[in-house]
Write a protein that holds these residues in place. Sequence first.
Motif, mmCIF file in Angstrom:
data_model
loop_
_atom_site.group_PDB
_atom_site.id
_atom_site.type_symbol
_atom_site.label_atom_id
_atom_site.label_comp_id
_atom_site.label_asym_id
_atom_site.label_seq_id
_atom_site.Cartn_x
_atom_site.Cartn_y
_atom_site.Cartn_z
ATOM 1 N N ILE A 93 12.458 -14.369 -15.147
ATOM 2 C CA ILE A 93 13.420 -13.530 -15.920
ATOM 3 C C ILE A 93 13.964 -13.542 -16.534
ATOM 4 N N LEU A 94 15.504 -13.767 -15.521
ATOM 5 C CA LEU A 94 16.212 -13.849 -15.734
ATOM 6 C C LEU A 94 16.737 -15.629 -16.855
ATOM 7 N N GLN A 95 15.857 -15.681 -16.267
ATOM 8 C CA GLN A 95 16.102 -17.899 -17.363
ATOM 9 C C GLN A 95 14.941 -17.542 -18.891
ATOM 10 N N ASP A 96 14.216 -16.423 -18.685
ATOM 11 C CA ASP A 96 13.257 -16.435 -20.014
ATOM 12 C C ASP A 96 14.620 -15.630 -20.873
ATOM 13 N N SER A 97 15.071 -14.993 -20.264
ATOM 14 C CA SER A 97 16.382 -14.251 -21.139
ATOM 15 C C SER A 97 17.674 -14.266 -21.272
ATOM 16 N N ASP A 98 17.681 -15.819 -20.364
ATOM 17 C CA ASP A 98 18.764 -16.356 -20.726
ATOM 18 C C ASP A 98 19.889 -15.720 -20.674
ATOM 19 N N VAL A 99 19.516 -15.285 -19.332
ATOM 20 C CA VAL A 99 20.905 -14.279 -18.566
ATOM 21 C C VAL A 99 21.896 -14.812 -18.273
ATOM 22 N N LYS A 100 23.152 -14.725 -18.113
ATOM 23 C CA LYS A 100 24.622 -15.227 -17.289
ATOM 24 C C LYS A 100 25.361 -14.298 -16.238
ATOM 25 N N THR A 101 24.994 -13.323 -16.468
ATOM 26 C CA THR A 101 25.817 -12.830 -15.570
ATOM 27 C C THR A 101 24.507 -11.646 -15.250
ATOM 28 N N VAL A 102 24.643 -11.385 -13.778
ATOM 29 C CA VAL A 102 23.932 -10.137 -13.396
ATOM 30 C C VAL A 102 24.745 -9.121 -12.574
ATOM 31 N N ILE A 103 24.221 -8.136 -12.325
ATOM 32 C CA ILE A 103 24.776 -6.979 -11.637
ATOM 33 C C ILE A 103 23.165 -6.818 -10.275
ATOM 34 N N SER A 104 23.161 -6.665 -9.363
ATOM 35 C CA SER A 104 22.829 -7.132 -8.221
ATOM 36 C C SER A 104 22.385 -6.063 -6.861
#
Length: 518
Positions: A93-104
Amino acid sequence: MNILQNLSIKAQEDGEKTAYKYKDYVVSYKMLDEQATKFASGLQTLGVQKGDHVALLLNNSYHFIVSLYGVLRAGAVAVPINPLYTKSEIQYILQDSDVKTVISIDSLLNSLEREPYLKNIIVCPTERLAEADSFHVSKRLKGKVHTFTEVLHLLERTLLPVPIDGEDVAMILYTSGTTGKPKGAMLTHTNIYSNARDTSTYLNIAKADRIIAVLPMFHVFCLTVCINAPLIAGATILILPKFSPSQVFSYVSAEKATIFAGVPTMYNFLCQYENGTREALESLRLCVSGGSSMPSALLREFEEKFQISIREGYGLSEASPVTCFNPPRSNIQKEGSVGVSIVNVENKVVDGQGEEVPFGEIGELVVKGPNVMKGYYKLEEETRHIIKDGWLYTGDLARMDEDGYIYIVDRKKDLIIVGGYNVYPREVEERLYEHKAVVEAAAIGEKDETYGEVVKAYVVTKKVVSEEEILEFCKTHLAPYKVPRNIVFLDELPKNTTGKILRRALKKKLSEEEATHL
């Protein structure tokens, strides 16, 4: 209007009113509005710009609400993800959605370490750690990792105002992926605001209401019904980190909650909890059910035991999600129905050519309104397949009566065909739930050389009962071709994180068993 503007208006009009409570942490509307602004400013300081995709890998906590509204206020796109997913599921999901910032949450930090495309990782503390900064950061992540508190107080500059259009994408929600890989449903600011507003209006959520938020916050059911709709109404959100029957009974009683939203499995657990009393839930004026179909036997048991009405509704991620509900201000509740269309949303039942079928006939449920998604992220062909002339094709089989009440029959893909006859799994499950010993039930199709398919049922029981007894019970309530060929007893049925029973997991298990016998 959008949910951000609404929050600011509520902060000005009634700033001291409690917006949410998390354990002993009580936050007013004014403070929440300030938190969202400060967090948005912190994100901008880290380089987050309008249109950037920011993942939320968070449990139920105040961090989720502040992060969500902060991300949106910065003009970015929120991508909520189930923190219980496997590493590979999260990575996809992170790669498919082109995420650059994560709040985890902090416990996932190690699994994010080898994702080089991430520019920022904002870490929120969980129960496991007392201090927000008491985790180890490897050399690989130096400069990338920040704490939630740090970002909230990065006041190097004030928030740069970001113009937000109603058609701007606000959120990408990944479907559970019943077939193939999960798809990202792009919801606009108009989608989110309109559905929260119309749901709040339809359910008559008022300023005085206190809503229990125990459904997973990353799930669209909770996002709309337990977060955005209450905040639009100026109500109070009571955050529970996770579901347990004992905590729900005690928390509802202690906090004088007025609304509870859950999936059928939660209501089942509440019914089965031996120490649950009617008095503990007496402050509730409304219970809402969604996520999957509520068995009629369970609905009757809960309402009789606790003297509280459950209003069942229907929705899907692609529709932000709510499309219909049983009217809470009406004495009319049709058993087995998910209600009528909410304001500004139109539902109809159509045949294979897209033509509306007569009342009472079964077809596919389609939906139209300001809540329907913009489309699937990077999947134009799939979008054209599911949205036609403005109508969202849900993939659910349904029928509608003359009063406009909708009855979900089943998923199109779950239909069982026995010797040319259609068998809807839900109909079989409804009968199984009526057996006094059955707690949970699921029906699927099993390959058969003679009939093509036969019905196979999986059940969880509260006491010892024989397969013969349950089969005899089915024979008195179902046509012969609908009666299960056999019954499999399990300690627990497979479910997703919202408590929805996963037929596809049972189908996969059956396929694996069949393969071993080839």
